[in-house]
Scaffold this motif. Structure first.
Motif, PDB file in Angstrom:
ATOM      1  N   ASP A   1       0.832  -1.200   0.000  1.00 52.96           N
ATOM      2  CA  ASP A   1       0.000   0.000   0.000  1.00 52.96           C
ATOM      3  C   ASP A   1       0.872   1.256   0.000  1.00 52.96           C
ATOM      4  N   TYR A   2       1.982   1.193   0.726  1.00 53.92           N
ATOM      5  CA  TYR A   2       2.906   2.331   0.830  1.00 53.92           C
ATOM      6  C   TYR A   2       3.509   2.688  -0.526  1.00 53.92           C
ATOM      7  N   ILE A   3       3.724   1.663  -1.376  1.00 54.86           N
ATOM      8  CA  ILE A   3       4.286   1.947  -2.701  1.00 54.86           C
ATOM      9  C   ILE A   3       3.195   1.995  -3.775  1.00 54.86           C
ATOM     10  N   GLY A   4       1.948   2.069  -3.326  1.00 55.22           N
ATOM     11  CA  GLY A   4       0.847   2.255  -4.258  1.00 55.22           C
ATOM     12  C   GLY A   4       0.484   1.029  -5.075  1.00 55.22           C
ATOM     13  N   GLN A   5       0.755  -0.161  -4.534  1.00 52.75           N
ATOM     14  CA  GLN A   5       0.437  -1.393  -5.244  1.00 52.75           C
ATOM     15  C   GLN A   5      -0.682  -2.123  -4.511  1.00 52.75           C
ATOM     16  N   ASP A   6      -1.749  -2.470  -5.219  1.00 55.73           N
ATOM     17  CA  ASP A   6      -2.872  -3.148  -4.583  1.00 55.73           C
ATOM     18  C   ASP A   6      -3.007  -4.603  -5.030  1.00 55.73           C
ATOM     19  N   ASN A   7      -1.978  -5.131  -5.667  1.00 53.76           N
ATOM     20  CA  ASN A   7      -2.010  -6.517  -6.135  1.00 53.76           C
ATOM     21  C   ASN A   7      -1.617  -7.441  -4.982  1.00 53.76           C
ATOM     22  N   CYS A   8      -2.553  -7.604  -4.050  1.00 51.44           N
ATOM     23  CA  CYS A   8      -2.263  -8.319  -2.810  1.00 51.44           C
ATOM     24  C   CYS A   8      -3.524  -9.048  -2.355  1.00 51.44           C
ATOM     25  N   GLU A   9      -3.325 -10.229  -1.769  1.00 53.29           N
ATOM     26  CA  GLU A   9      -4.439 -11.016  -1.256  1.00 53.29           C
ATOM     27  C   GLU A   9      -4.021 -11.651   0.060  1.00 53.29           C
ATOM     28  N   GLY A  10      -4.961 -11.776   0.976  1.00 56.24           N
ATOM     29  CA  GLY A  10      -4.682 -12.429   2.240  1.00 56.24           C
ATOM     30  C   GLY A  10      -4.388 -13.907   2.047  1.00 56.24           C
TER      31      GLY A  10
END
Length: 223
Positions: free
Chosen positions: A165-174
């Motif tokens: 999130d800090y580097i502006g990337q939202d390609n993440c999943e729990g």
């Protein structure tokens, strides 16, 4: 603190003293090892420098045994869909070899595991040659971001999502909610990502890393 989520968390707890500073992880500044060293690393594991690769950095976590095939089949998908050869990289070579080996069983015949002690510079150099990085390990994501390599984060801990999130990337999943189809979609997004956006965001947070050394000097009374 190395990202904004931690800053917000402290504020929500009412922590205001001592002085709280937002900076970035010093690992962003680790230089990759020389090209010849990475060439030799590739050769030891039967990898060709001209091929295209995707890196998976996995770790043991409760429930991983049931998820291993998801990562392995995602690696097979990356090979079939994009021609990417999978490298399962045990970033922590004392702990990550087993989860890598479990996923490898489902990944296809030409995927490899790299499980050996190496310097941080060698790890950065290895990751710098990847088309994309899928990782549970925070520092694999940090190393990838430092080299403008697109990422897909699997968040077993809030720090993983917080960094992306800090580097502006939202390609993440729990970790608990990731599925085979979901991971394939994440790989699609990573492969098609514009690395310039990652570079711009990383350079932005690198610019404030000097606060780490400035604050250390201040604590030590060094001018």
């Amino acid at each position: 603190l190395r990202e904004e989520h931690s800053l917000r968390e402290l504020k929500s707890m009412g922590v205001t003293e001592p002085e709280i500073l937002l900076s970035s992880d010093p690992a962003l500044f680790i230089e990759p090892a020389p090209e010849g060293e990475i060439d030799a690393l590739f050769a030891r594991h039967g990898l060709k420098t001209g091929d295209r690769h995707i890196c998976f950095c996995l770790r043991n976590w409760p429930g991983y045994g049931e998820k291993a095939q998801i990562f392995g089949r995602a690696a097979a998908y990356a090979r079939e869909r994009y021609g990417l050869r999978s490298v399962f990289f045990a970033l922590n070579h004392k702990k990550d070899g087993s989860p890598s080996a479990q996923a490898l069983q489902f990944a296809g015949k030409d995927a490899v595991v790299i499980d050996e002690a190496m310097s941080s510079g060698a790890a950065v150099g290895l990751i710098s040659r990847m088309e994309a990085v899928v990782s549970m390990r925070l520092h694999a994501l940090i190393f990838a971001a430092s080299q403008s390599v697109p990422v897909a984060g699997i968040s077993y801990d809030p720090k993983v999502h917080a960094f992306l999130d800090y580097i502006g990337q939202d390609n993440c999943e729990g970790f608990e909610s990731v599925t085979a189809e979901g991971l394939k979609a994440m790989i699609d997004r990573a492969v098609s990502a514009d690395s310039r956006h990652i570079c711009e965001a990383t350079e932005r947070i690198k610019a404030i890393e000097s606060r780490n050394t400035e604050t250390a000097a201040k604590l030590l009374g060094v001018k």
